[in-house]
Design an enzyme around this catalytic site. Structure first.
Site, PDB file in Angstrom:
ATOM      1  N   ARG A  96      22.625 -46.456  42.631  1.00 52.53           N
ATOM      2  CA  ARG A  96      21.661 -45.367  42.747  1.00 52.53           C
ATOM      3  C   ARG A  96      22.323 -44.175  43.430  1.00 52.53           C
ATOM      4  O   ARG A  96      23.137 -44.340  44.323  1.00 52.53           O
ATOM      5  CB  ARG A  96      20.474 -45.821  43.601  1.00 52.53           C
ATOM      6  CG  ARG A  96      19.379 -46.461  42.800  1.00 52.53           C
ATOM      7  CD  ARG A  96      18.347 -47.095  43.670  1.00 52.53           C
ATOM      8  NE  ARG A  96      17.782 -46.221  44.694  1.00 52.53           N
ATOM      9  CZ  ARG A  96      16.732 -46.537  45.435  1.00 52.53           C
ATOM     10  NH1 ARG A  96      16.134 -47.703  45.263  1.00 52.53           N
ATOM     11  NH2 ARG A  96      16.273 -45.721  46.349  1.00 52.53           N
TER      12      ARG A  96
ATOM     13  N   ARG B  91      18.021 -41.242  54.614  1.00 50.60           N
ATOM     14  CA  ARG B  91      16.815 -42.012  54.268  1.00 50.60           C
ATOM     15  C   ARG B  91      16.351 -42.857  55.447  1.00 50.60           C
ATOM     16  O   ARG B  91      15.151 -43.037  55.656  1.00 50.60           O
ATOM     17  CB  ARG B  91      17.091 -42.881  53.040  1.00 50.60           C
ATOM     18  CG  ARG B  91      17.196 -42.039  51.784  1.00 50.60           C
ATOM     19  CD  ARG B  91      17.847 -42.787  50.650  1.00 50.60           C
ATOM     20  NE  ARG B  91      17.050 -43.905  50.197  1.00 50.60           N
ATOM     21  CZ  ARG B  91      17.569 -44.997  49.633  1.00 50.60           C
ATOM     22  NH1 ARG B  91      18.874 -45.122  49.480  1.00 50.60           N
ATOM     23  NH2 ARG B  91      16.775 -45.957  49.226  1.00 50.60           N
TER      24      ARG B  91
ATOM     25  N   ARG C 255      24.429 -52.070  47.019  1.00 56.37           N
ATOM     26  CA  ARG C 255      23.397 -52.343  46.032  1.00 56.37           C
ATOM     27  C   ARG C 255      23.818 -51.897  44.627  1.00 56.37           C
ATOM     28  O   ARG C 255      24.439 -50.853  44.475  1.00 56.37           O
ATOM     29  CB  ARG C 255      22.158 -51.537  46.450  1.00 56.37           C
ATOM     30  CG  ARG C 255      20.890 -52.186  46.128  1.00 56.37           C
ATOM     31  CD  ARG C 255      19.810 -51.883  47.067  1.00 56.37           C
ATOM     32  NE  ARG C 255      19.431 -50.494  47.225  1.00 56.37           N
ATOM     33  CZ  ARG C 255      18.261 -50.157  47.768  1.00 56.37           C
ATOM     34  NH1 ARG C 255      17.413 -51.069  48.151  1.00 56.37           N
ATOM     35  NH2 ARG C 255      17.966 -48.898  47.941  1.00 56.37           N
TER      36      ARG C 255
ATOM     37  N   ARG D 156       4.273 -43.833  52.368  1.00 57.10           N
ATOM     38  CA  ARG D 156       5.460 -43.587  53.173  1.00 57.10           C
ATOM     39  C   ARG D 156       5.162 -42.624  54.316  1.00 57.10           C
ATOM     40  O   ARG D 156       6.038 -42.302  55.102  1.00 57.10           O
ATOM     41  CB  ARG D 156       6.546 -42.987  52.286  1.00 57.10           C
ATOM     42  CG  ARG D 156       7.659 -43.991  51.970  1.00 57.10           C
ATOM     43  CD  ARG D 156       8.659 -43.249  51.139  1.00 57.10           C
ATOM     44  NE  ARG D 156       9.941 -43.858  51.095  1.00 57.10           N
ATOM     45  CZ  ARG D 156      10.368 -44.650  50.108  1.00 57.10           C
ATOM     46  NH1 ARG D 156       9.577 -45.008  49.143  1.00 57.10           N
ATOM     47  NH2 ARG D 156      11.608 -45.091  50.122  1.00 57.10           N
TER      48      ARG D 156
ATOM     49  N   LYS E 283      12.271 -54.657  50.108  1.00 54.36           N
ATOM     50  CA  LYS E 283      10.912 -54.452  49.587  1.00 54.36           C
ATOM     51  C   LYS E 283      10.837 -54.778  48.089  1.00 54.36           C
ATOM     52  O   LYS E 283       9.960 -55.504  47.658  1.00 54.36           O
ATOM     53  CB  LYS E 283      10.443 -53.000  49.809  1.00 54.36           C
ATOM     54  CG  LYS E 283      10.371 -52.572  51.266  1.00 54.36           C
ATOM     55  CD  LYS E 283       9.713 -51.217  51.422  1.00 54.36           C
ATOM     56  CE  LYS E 283      10.477 -50.058  50.806  1.00 54.36           C
ATOM     57  NZ  LYS E 283      11.816 -49.808  51.371  1.00 54.36           N
TER      58      LYS E 283
HETATM   59  P1  AMP Z   1      12.641 -45.992  46.891  1.00 55.05           P
HETATM   60  O1  AMP Z   1      13.077 -46.474  45.572  1.00 55.05           O
HETATM   61  O2  AMP Z   1      11.321 -46.571  47.321  1.00 55.05           O
HETATM   62  O3  AMP Z   1      13.703 -46.153  47.960  1.00 55.05           O
HETATM   63  O4  AMP Z   1      12.366 -44.420  46.754  1.00 55.05           O
HETATM   64  C1  AMP Z   1      13.421 -43.531  46.415  1.00 55.05           C
HETATM   65  C2  AMP Z   1      13.049 -42.114  46.793  1.00 55.05           C
HETATM   66  O5  AMP Z   1      11.885 -41.709  46.059  1.00 55.05           O
HETATM   67  C3  AMP Z   1      12.694 -41.898  48.252  1.00 55.05           C
HETATM   68  O6  AMP Z   1      13.828 -41.729  49.081  1.00 55.05           O
HETATM   69  C4  AMP Z   1      11.829 -40.624  48.162  1.00 55.05           C
HETATM   70  O7  AMP Z   1      12.622 -39.479  47.957  1.00 55.05           O
HETATM   71  C5  AMP Z   1      11.062 -40.864  46.861  1.00 55.05           C
HETATM   72  N1  AMP Z   1       9.786 -41.595  47.124  1.00 55.05           N
HETATM   73  C6  AMP Z   1       9.456 -42.842  46.696  1.00 55.05           C
HETATM   74  N2  AMP Z   1       8.228 -43.183  47.114  1.00 55.05           N
HETATM   75  C7  AMP Z   1       7.767 -42.141  47.840  1.00 55.05           C
HETATM   76  C8  AMP Z   1       6.562 -41.892  48.565  1.00 55.05           C
HETATM   77  N3  AMP Z   1       5.590 -42.811  48.631  1.00 55.05           N
HETATM   78  N4  AMP Z   1       6.438 -40.683  49.184  1.00 55.05           N
HETATM   79  C9  AMP Z   1       7.398 -39.746  49.121  1.00 55.05           C
HETATM   80  N5  AMP Z   1       8.566 -39.920  48.476  1.00 55.05           N
HETATM   81  C10 AMP Z   1       8.766 -41.103  47.829  1.00 55.05           C
END
Ligand code: AMP
Length: 212
Positions: A156, A167, A123, A88, A13
């Protein structure tokens, strides 16, 4: 142009969003990046979300909606935006519809869990300039060092096997229903996330063009 990118963690993404914002001249809104920035700055919000993020769960819908609402009011969003990692949950998608009317398209980058788990543990991110790499598919020229700024690359906290599995589970349970949500509205474009990065970008751009 108002786009949503849906996909399991490590489906690509972020990588695709960076390419699509160049192509369409729109803003990139990654809720994950915004939350990580809050954590690194040590803000109250950052402290609040730290542990749920590290464990692979989701931050509350209300909190996310609040930060998205503020972000889309910024100047660089006037020409449109691409959401990376938002919505999400179906609740977030419904709230988004309430706020902006409707999105133009949702792109689902589809790829199997086994490959996603391999990808996410490989990553690497640059803590200084935000560039992202992958030891398997997009390695830096010198191992562990950012091509763009020379900083030492980091992993990360939630890119471990354990958090990655959590996740993926969260994705299937809470985010995958978005595929149906947008399919029903005839807004979904699905792309095979196992193709190489350029092929995925080309496919998305031609897929989005089809409807224009
Ligand atoms: P990402 O970088 O998009 O993988 O997001 C990392 C983490 O941030 C996720 O595993 C969630 O804990 C939190 N997070 C990011 N975006 C959202 C969202 N739209 N709703 C809820 N939690 C989020």
């Amino acid at each position: 142009m108002k786009l949503v990118l849906i996909g399991a963690p490590a489906a690509g993404k972020g990588t695709q969003a960076k390419r699509l914002i160049e192509h369409y001249n729109i803003a990139h809104i990654s809720t994950g990046d915004m939350l990580r920035e809050e954590i690194s700055k040590g803000t109250e919000l950052g402290e609040k979300v730290k542990s749920v993020m590290a464990s692979g769960g989701l931050v509350s819908d209300d909190l996310i909606i609040e930060i998205v609402k503020a972000r889309i009011a910024e100047d660089d969003c006037k020409n449109g935006f691409i959401f990376d990692g938002f919505p999400r949950t179906v609740v977030q998608a419904e709230k988004l519809d309430e706020i902006i009317g409707h999105i133009d398209r949702a792109v689902f980058i589809n790829a199997p869990d086994e490959v996603m788990l391999q990808r996410l543990t490989a990553r690497e991110t640059c803590p200084k300039c935000g560039a992202t790499y992958n030891k398997l598919s997009l390695p830096s020229k010198v191992a562990g060092v950012c091509d763009a700024c020379g900083e030492k690359l980091t992993q990360r906290k939630d890119d471990t096997v354990e958090a990655g599995k959590a996740r993926l589970k969260t994705f299937h349970e809470q985010s995958e229903p978005l595929v149906d949500y947008y399919k029903k509205q005839n807004l979904l474009f699905e792309v095979n996330g196992l193709m190489d990065i350029d092929e995925v970008t080309k496919s998305i751009i031609s897929g989005l063009g089809e409807k224009a």
